[in-house]
Write a protein that holds these residues in place. Structure first.
Motif, short mmCIF file in Angstrom:
data_model
loop_
_atom_site.label_atom_id
_atom_site.label_comp_id
_atom_site.label_asym_id
_atom_site.label_seq_id
_atom_site.Cartn_x
_atom_site.Cartn_y
_atom_site.Cartn_z
N HIS A 154 13.77 25.60 19.21
CA HIS A 154 14.27 24.64 20.19
C HIS A 154 15.59 25.13 20.76
CE1 HIS A 154 16.25 23.39 16.39
NE2 HIS A 154 17.26 23.04 17.17
N GLU A 173 26.09 19.46 28.20
CA GLU A 173 27.12 20.28 27.57
C GLU A 173 26.74 21.76 27.61
OE1 GLU A 173 29.90 19.03 26.49
OE2 GLU A 173 29.44 16.88 26.37
N GLU A 190 26.25 20.64 18.65
CA GLU A 190 26.68 20.77 17.26
C GLU A 190 26.18 22.07 16.64
OE1 GLU A 190 26.39 18.28 13.02
OE2 GLU A 190 25.24 17.64 14.77
N GLU A 191 24.94 22.44 16.92
CA GLU A 191 24.40 23.70 16.38
C GLU A 191 25.12 24.90 16.98
OE1 GLU A 191 19.79 22.73 15.28
OE2 GLU A 191 20.33 22.65 17.40
N THR A 193 23.21 23.80 26.18
CA THR A 193 22.89 23.12 24.94
C THR A 193 21.84 22.06 25.29
OG1 THR A 193 24.38 21.20 25.02
CG2 THR A 193 25.35 23.32 24.36
N SER A 194 21.25 21.46 24.27
CA SER A 194 20.28 20.39 24.52
C SER A 194 20.96 19.03 24.58
CB SER A 194 19.23 20.37 23.41
OG SER A 194 19.83 20.15 22.15
N THR A 195 22.31 19.01 24.56
CA THR A 195 23.08 17.78 24.50
C THR A 195 23.53 17.33 25.88
OG1 THR A 195 23.91 18.42 22.30
CG2 THR A 195 25.09 16.67 23.45
N GLU A 196 23.18 16.12 26.25
CA GLU A 196 23.66 15.55 27.50
C GLU A 196 25.11 15.10 27.35
OE1 GLU A 196 20.31 13.33 29.91
OE2 GLU A 196 20.23 12.73 27.78
N SER A 254 21.49 22.21 19.97
CA SER A 254 22.40 21.14 20.37
C SER A 254 23.82 21.68 20.43
CB SER A 254 22.33 19.99 19.37
OG SER A 254 22.84 20.42 18.11
#
Length: 235
Positions: free
Chosen positions: A114, A205, A119-120, A187-190, A117
């Motif tokens: 995937h 992000e 964080e990752e 990233t996968s973070t909005e 994120s």
């Protein structure tokens, strides 16, 4: 003859030990539906691809829309891919670029992987294979030398073979990256900061690295921008 055999065996074992120590975080490569092969590294923060994504379709076989210019990127709100400087040969080294709508499908990476994120990403950038968090660590993910990065390529050591390259991007807050100077990844973070209740995020992000400093780049970008993508294995 016996002494020679023992000496040869010792040298051979020393060579193998050295080889394994150098590549001890390498895993079995991963292949996408189009046959593109990605190196894999195993880190304390997860199993990461060591190449940027190059696929032109989702992992369920759905083709992505191909975008040719910045104006088309700006008005596209469906999953899409393209190439920095519209040069398909560029992707052979640096990978393709994608809008965030492709990331949002959850199917952009090969099955079992995937898009990381925020964080990752922070974990691997902040530690970068080191035992302690440091502002100097992110630069250690860059490929060494100036074959791809512009000089001075500060702090680059590629300690864990992440091999970050200056892949470029198409942005809307700043000018597009100059070749050899910077990379940014989705990233996968909005980005939901400052939004009113029920308001949908328009930005996501992003993280990155530069040729001329050691710390990481962080920020947000409109989802229509076109950036490289790395993948991490599902837990």
């Amino acid at each position: 003859m016996k002494k020679f055999f023992i000496s040869f065996s010792c040298l051979f074992l020393l060579y193998i030990t050295s080889f394994c120590q150098e590549w001890d975080n390498e895993g079995m490569p991963v292949r996408d539906l189009e046959g593109n092969v990605y190196r894999i590294i195993m880190t304390e923060t997860g199993v990461w691809m060591a190449n940027n994504l190059t696929t032109f379709k989702l992992n369920d076989g759905t083709p992505l829309k191909y975008i040719r210019n910045k104006e088309e990127w700006a008005k596209t709100k469906e999953p899409a891919y393209g190439f920095f400087n519209t040069d398909v040969k560029y992707a052979q080294t640096y990978g393709a670029i994608y809008n965030w709508y492709a990331v949002a499908t959850g199917k952009l990476c090969p099955a079992g992987y995937h898009v990381p994120s925020l964080e990752e990403w922070d974990l691997i950038l902040d530690y970068a294979g080191q035992s302690e968090k440091s502002q100097d660590n992110p630069s250690k993910l860059k490929e060494q030398g100036t074959s791809h990065w512009k000089a001075p390529n500060i702090g680059a050591s590629n300690d864990i073979h992440f091999t970050a390259l200056p892949a470029g991007f198409i942005g809307f807050f700043t000018d597009d990256a100059v070749a050899g100077t910077k990379t940014l990844w989705w990233t996968s973070t909005e980005n939901k900061n400052g939004l009113d209740p029920g308001q949908k995020p328009t930005n996501a992000e992003i993280v990155g690295l530069s040729y001329n400093f050691k710390s990481k780049t962080m920020g947000t970008s409109p989802k229509e921008a076109a950036l490289p993508v790395r993948c991490i294995a599902n837990e």
